[in-house]
Design an enzyme around this catalytic site. Structure first.
Site, PDB file in Angstrom:
ATOM      1  N   GLN A   1       5.026   6.043  19.066  1.00 23.12           N
ATOM      2  CA  GLN A   1       5.423   4.647  19.282  1.00 23.12           C
ATOM      3  C   GLN A   1       6.943   4.507  19.344  1.00 23.12           C
ATOM      4  OE1 GLN A   1       3.216   5.658  16.986  1.00 23.12           O
ATOM      5  NE2 GLN A   1       1.474   4.262  16.833  1.00 23.12           N
TER       6      GLN A   1
ATOM      7  N   ASP B   1       2.969  -2.993   7.434  1.00 22.18           N
ATOM      8  CA  ASP B   1       1.590  -3.357   7.746  1.00 22.18           C
ATOM      9  C   ASP B   1       0.940  -4.129   6.608  1.00 22.18           C
ATOM     10  OD1 ASP B   1       2.218  -0.926   9.572  1.00 22.18           O
ATOM     11  OD2 ASP B   1       0.508  -1.954  10.466  1.00 22.18           O
TER      12      ASP B   1
ATOM     13  N   ARG C   1      -1.106  -3.074  19.126  1.00 24.99           N
ATOM     14  CA  ARG C   1      -0.919  -2.588  17.755  1.00 24.99           C
ATOM     15  C   ARG C   1       0.321  -3.279  17.197  1.00 24.99           C
ATOM     16  NH1 ARG C   1       3.786  -1.551  18.768  1.00 24.99           N
ATOM     17  NH2 ARG C   1       3.958  -0.617  16.709  1.00 24.99           N
ATOM     18  N   GLY C   2       0.608  -3.027  15.917  1.00 29.96           N
ATOM     19  CA  GLY C   2       1.702  -3.723  15.241  1.00 29.96           C
ATOM     20  C   GLY C   2       1.100  -4.874  14.457  1.00 29.96           C
TER      21      GLY C   2
END
Lengths: 345, 345
Positions: free
Chosen positions: A193, A234, A45-46
Site C-alpha cells: 500500500q 485501524d 481499504r483503510g
C-alpha cells in the site's frame, strides 16, 4: 482530488485499489454482497473508508431486503449488517458505521422512511469524513515543522478515507501551510500500500517523497534522517494502544529508541472505548499466499509455510500523540480518549 | 549438501542465486572480470562466500595476466584485485581474501610459483570455510535450546558461504544435536534472500520454518513467539558494531526492547580491527530499481524516488553475543574481538 468512495447514480462508486497504480479503475456497486466482497478483497481499504463503504453497503442492502413490516425489515437488515461486519475484524470504523446505521434503522417509523434515512445517513458520513480529515490535518499540521522529513507506513491517505487522508492529511495540511516536507514511504509488504498507493498520491500532489522497503526505516531513523513518524490507525483501545497495519509497532519502537516523535492520526470513530487494551483487539490473519506470492507470481519456494497477520498493536507508551478531529491528544490517553469520544460536537 | 562456490575442471563453479528457488543453475566461470560481474549482480553473495569467490577470482586472474617478470605479474594482479575489490564495498571477507591472496603473490619467488600457490590458497580457503562454519555451528548450538523459535534475516546459510552457513550453521548444529527448532524467516526485501534462499535451504533440510515479511518480525517478538534472533554479518568493527543486510538493526532493536537475545554468527575473517566503529563502515547503495521493481516487474508508480542501502549498522550494545569459529564472544567486544583475531590457530 480523488474520491475513494462516493454515491453516484444510485450506486456506490469506489476506485479499485488492487489495480493502482497501473490502472485507475472505478467499480459501481449496487449489491451489498458485492460490496462486502470488494472489502474482503481490499479493493477498498483503510479504516475511515471502510466505515463509509460499510454505511453505503447497509443503504444498498436496505433497498434489497424484501419486507412488509418493520420487523421483517430489521431482520433482513441484520443479515446485511452481519455480512458486512464479517469482512474485516480489526478496523473499528467498520463496526462504528454499522452500529450507527443500525440505530437509524431502529428509530425509523416504517420501512420506507428507514430506507431513505439510511441512505441519507451514509451520504452524511461520506461528507463528514472529508471534513473530519481536514480537521485532523489542521490540528496535526502544527506538529510538522518546516523542513521536516516525515516517515509514514502503509496508506493513510485519500485512498484510506473518502478524501484527503488522516496521516497524509496531516502532511497535506503542513504543505498547504507553506512548509517544506519530504516524506519517506515504507513500501508495506505484503500488499505494498505504501509503494502502490501512498507513492501514487504524493506524486499526484507533487510532495517530494522517497520510497523505502520496510526494513530500511530503522537505518534512516538511526542516522537522524527522520524528524517524525505519522501513521493512521485501524482501532484505538481505551488505554491508547493502537492497532494499525503490520509493521507499525516496529516503527514505533524504532522511533522511541531514536528519540523521534511517533504520531497516530485518526478520527474519533477509530476509538473503541469498549476495548480496554490492544491485547483485546482482534488481529485479522489473511491468506499466506499474499506473502508467498506477489501480483499472482510465486516468490517463495513451494512448500514453505507463511504467516500473514494484517495488523499489529503498538502499546500506548510509544505513542507521542494521537491527532483527532477534536484536537491533539497527549498521554495519559485513558481520560483524553474518553473526553474526545464523549465530547460530541 | 549444496556447495555454493567450488573449483571444478579449472573453473570456478557457482550456483546462480538470482535464479533460486525457481531454477538450480550453475555457472562455470574462467574469467576474473566475469566473476566480478557475477558478484556485482549478486549471482553469488554472502560475506564468507564472497571471500572464497574473490580468492578464486584472483587465482583466475593470475592465469590471465600476461607477465614476463614478477614485477609485471604483480602489476597485472593489482588490476585483478582492484576490479574484484570494486564490486561490493561492505563485506569485509572480500577484502580479507584479497589481502591474503596479495601476500601469497608477493611471497612467491616467481610467476609460475605464484600462480600455483594462488590457486592452492584459494582451494585452501574453500576448504577452511566449511570447517569454520561447522565450528561456528558447534559453538553457537549451545545458545539454542530445545523447542526454540529462532528468527533469522536474509540468508546466512550454505548459500552465503561455501557450505553449511553461519547463522543457519548454528541452527543446523542445534538440530543435529537433536533439538527441535522452528525458524522464522524474514523475507528480506528488496532481493528476497530470506524467502528465496533461506526458505529453500530449510525446506531441503526439513527444518520447520515460517516465512514472514520484514515488517512482521516485531509483532512476533512482542507476542513472545521468538526465543532468539541469529543473523550473519558482512563486517564487524573493532568495537563490535555489526554491518549486515538492511533490516538487521531493526531486528536488534526489537529484540532488545523485548528482552530477546540477539546473536551474530560470523567467521573471524568478518572482523575488521582497522575499522573503529560501525560509522566507519562503507554502506553499499544499490540501484533503486531493486525497490521499485520485483523480478523485472514495476511495482511502484512511475516517477517515485527510492533509496536502496544494502546494509545497516547495529551498534554493539544490542548484540548479545558474536559466535565465531574461535568461540562465543561476549561484551566488552573490543578486547574479545582483538583476542579472537590475533589468536591464530
Amino acid at each position: 482530488m480523488i474520491r475513494t468512495v462516493q454515491w453516484a447514480d444510485g450506486k456506490v462508486r469506489i476506485i479499485d485499489q488492487t489495480k493502482l497504480p497501473a490502472q485507475e479503475v472505478y467499480l459501481d456497486i449496487d449489491d451489498y454482497q458485492e460490496l462486502a466482497r470488494a472489502i474482503r478483497e481490499m479493493r477498498i481499504r483503510g479504516a475511515p473508508a471502510l466505515g463509509v463503504a460499510a454505511a453505503y453497503g447497509v443503504a444498498l442492502g436496505a433497498f434489497q431486503v424484501q419486507a412488509a413490516t418493520k420487523e421483517e425489515f430489521l431482520a433482513g437488515l441484520h443479515d446485511v449488517i452481519s455480512t458486512i461486519g464479517a469482512t474485516r475484524p480489526t478496523a473499528r470504523n467498520l463496526f462504528w458505521a454499522l452500529e450507527r446505521m443500525q440505530r437509524v434503522a431502529e428509530q425509523a417509523p416504517d420501512v420506507g422512511t428507514a430506507r431513505a434515512r439510511l441512505l441519507s445517513e451514509a451520504l452524511r458520513m461520506e461528507r463528514e469524513d472529508e471534513e473530519i480529515n481536514r480537521a485532523i490535518g489542521r490540528h496535526g499540521a502544527a506538529l510538522i515543522l518546516d523542513g521536516f522529513r516525515v516517515l509514514t507506513h502503509c496508506n493513510a491517505g485519500a485512498l484510506a478515507t473518502v478524501a484527503y487522508g488522516t496521516a497524509l492529511g496531516v502532511i497535506r495540511a503542513a504543505v498547504e501551510d507553506g512548509k517544506r516536507v519530504h516524506v519517506y514511504i515504507d513500501e508495506t509488504r505484503p500488499l505494498l500500500q505504501g509503494s502502490r498507493l501512498t507513492a501514487w498520491e504524493l506524486i499526484q500532489d507533487g510532495i517530494p517523497a522517497t520510497l523505502v522497503t520496510d526494513n530500511m526505516a530503522g537505518h534512516f531513523l538511526r542516522r537522524g534522517q527522520i524528524n517524525c513518524v505519522v501513521v493512521g490507525a485501524d482501532r484505538i483501545a481505551a488505554n491508547g494502544d493502537v492497532a494499525n497495519k503490520i509493521g507499525t509497532y516496529t516503527l514505533a519502537v524504532l522511533a522511541h529508541e531514536n528519540g523521534v516523535p511517533f504520531y497516530v492520526a485518526a478520527p474519533t470513530s477509530t476509538i473503541d472505548l469498549s476495548t480496554a487494551t490492544g491485547d483485546d483487539i482482534p488481529i485479522e490473519e489473511r491468506d499466506p499466499a499474499e506473502v508467498t506470492h506477489l501480483d499472482g507470481k510465486q516468490i517463495a519456494p513451494e512448500g514453505i509455510t507463511a504467516a500473514n497477520p494484517a495488523f499489529d498493536v503498538t502499546p500506548h507508551r510509544y505513542v507521542s500523540a494521537i491527532v483527532t478531529e477534536k484536537g491533539v491528544l497527549r498521554p495519559p490517553y485513558g481520560p483524553a480518549l474518553a473526553r474526545a469520544v464523549s465530547n460530541e460536537e
